[in-house]
Write an enzyme that holds these catalytic residues in place. Structure first.
Site, PDB file in Angstrom:
ATOM      1  N   MET A  30     -10.210  29.711  15.111  1.00 55.78           N
ATOM      2  CA  MET A  30     -10.605  28.312  15.310  1.00 55.78           C
ATOM      3  C   MET A  30      -9.964  27.751  16.584  1.00 55.78           C
ATOM      4  O   MET A  30      -9.924  26.538  16.797  1.00 55.78           O
ATOM      5  CB  MET A  30     -10.215  27.466  14.099  1.00 55.78           C
ATOM      6  CG  MET A  30     -10.930  27.936  12.824  1.00 55.78           C
ATOM      7  SD  MET A  30     -11.082  26.673  11.573  1.00 55.78           S
ATOM      8  CE  MET A  30      -9.368  26.310  11.247  1.00 55.78           C
ATOM      9  N   GLY A  31      -9.454  28.654  17.419  1.00 59.94           N
ATOM     10  CA  GLY A  31      -8.905  28.212  18.692  1.00 59.94           C
ATOM     11  C   GLY A  31      -7.508  27.625  18.583  1.00 59.94           C
ATOM     12  O   GLY A  31      -6.826  27.786  17.585  1.00 59.94           O
ATOM     13  N   HIS A  37      -2.542  34.646  16.962  1.00 58.67           N
ATOM     14  CA  HIS A  37      -3.910  35.017  17.337  1.00 58.67           C
ATOM     15  C   HIS A  37      -3.897  36.170  18.347  1.00 58.67           C
ATOM     16  O   HIS A  37      -4.671  37.120  18.232  1.00 58.67           O
ATOM     17  CB  HIS A  37      -4.629  33.838  17.986  1.00 58.67           C
ATOM     18  CG  HIS A  37      -4.819  32.646  17.102  1.00 58.67           C
ATOM     19  ND1 HIS A  37      -4.208  31.438  17.347  1.00 58.67           N
ATOM     20  CD2 HIS A  37      -5.579  32.455  15.981  1.00 58.67           C
ATOM     21  CE1 HIS A  37      -4.572  30.558  16.433  1.00 58.67           C
ATOM     22  NE2 HIS A  37      -5.388  31.145  15.581  1.00 58.67           N
ATOM     23  N   SER A 186      -1.652  26.880  14.251  1.00 63.69           N
ATOM     24  CA  SER A 186      -2.142  25.829  15.158  1.00 63.69           C
ATOM     25  C   SER A 186      -1.686  24.472  14.647  1.00 63.69           C
ATOM     26  O   SER A 186      -1.463  23.547  15.432  1.00 63.69           O
ATOM     27  CB  SER A 186      -3.664  25.863  15.240  1.00 63.69           C
ATOM     28  OG  SER A 186      -4.102  27.149  15.608  1.00 63.69           O
TER      29      SER A 186
END
Ligand code: AMP
Length: 283
Positions: A30-31, A37, A186
């Protein structure tokens, strides 16, 4: 590195690669990328000829009161990080591209999604499995990498792949932590300095549980109580759940006789954080 936003274009690229017998590795995200990641990307790079990373904040997996709108986003920085990892393609569809008007098809894994996060986030895993299956059909990977940080998600995806006979290998990647043990996420960006200190209680309570089990404690209830007590000592912390489960079925365990997964979700201020640890127990 190429950025692709259109589904059809991504599919054409995947078809071309497959005709040339390239192995396609896939990392869905999801960035707002961090080292967690990137560790998945590096794992994919080692095994694949072509690596695709998707960046898509999937509205379907957020509840109405959750943080979809404010979920952190920084596509520019994400792209520069991925460029450095020499990823071949970043797939970044818009929400309308993925869910156009009239969209009405969903995939659901039943039992594994009932407990843990599933009990508190109704519809979350249905959103996850639906988007992941769509992404698999778009990117057409030979394998996809998922983090153990989201252990229940990993198990649910593995189940979906098995149950629906998808020819995709699911590769599990270990949780990457900050220097002091806090699992990278995040959402850590939401934390104030003081909350950041309280957030460490998640990891510390997992280590406490591990010490208790290695010291011979076998009563799950007792371990959960002590974890809860520990976490609550820090300001801002509110435990949503602490569960000790079978690592395969995710069913609750009362008396620990074999390997268990300890998983927890804690609100630190307004930020909901999760973590987990597999504890090995000699039979
Ligand atoms: P997200 O962007 O949160 O959807 O995460 C994308 C992928 O990265 C998922 O497979 C996560 O499990 C994985 N991931 C997130 N945080 C970590 C971490 N700290 N260590 C390893 N993998 C992670």
């Amino acid at each position: 590195m190429e950025v692709i936003r259109a589904i059809k274009e991504m599919q054409n690229r995947a078809n071309l690669w497959r005709r040339e017998n390239f192995i396609i590795g896939f990392v869905p995200t999801m960035g707002y990328l961090h080292e967690g990641h990137l560790s998945l990307v590096r794992m994919a790079k080692r095994r694949a000829d072509k690596v695709v990373v998707s960046i898509f904040v999937n509205p379907l997996q957020f509840g109405p009161k959750e943080d979809y709108e404010v979920y952190p986003r920084d596509p520019e920085k994400d792209l520069s990080l991925l460029e450095r990892e020499q990823v071949e393609v970043v797939f970044m569809p818009g929400a309308k591209e993925m869910y156009p008007q009239g969209y009405q098809t969903y995939v659901e894994v039943s039992n594994l999604t009932q407990g843990l996060c599933g009990a508190f986030r109704p519809g979350h895993f249905k959103g996850v499995t639906t988007v992941v299956l769509k992404l698999f059909n778009i990117v057409k990977p030979h394998f996809a990498v998922f983090g153990e940080k989201d252990y229940q998600q990993l198990k649910v995806i593995q189940r979906m792949v098995n149950d629906l006979n998808l020819e995709i290998e699911i590769v599990a990647a270990p949780t990457i932590r900050d220097w002091d043990g806090l699992a990278l996420s995040s959402r850590n960006t939401y934390l104030s300095q003081e909350e950041r200190r309280s957030a460490l209680a998640l990891y510390q309570s997992l280590k406490l549980a591990e010490r208790l089990i290695l010291g011979g404690e076998r009563r799950a209830e007792r371990i959960r109580e002590l974890m809860q007590e520990y976490i609550k000592k820090f300001p801002h912390n509110r435990v949503q759940y602490i569960e000790i489960v079978n690592p395969e079925t995710l069913e609750r365990v009362d008396l620990i006789k074999e390997n268990v997964l300890i998983a927890l979700a804690v609100y630190v201020g307004k930020t909901r954080l999760i973590d987990n640890k597999l504890i090995r127990v000699e039979g």
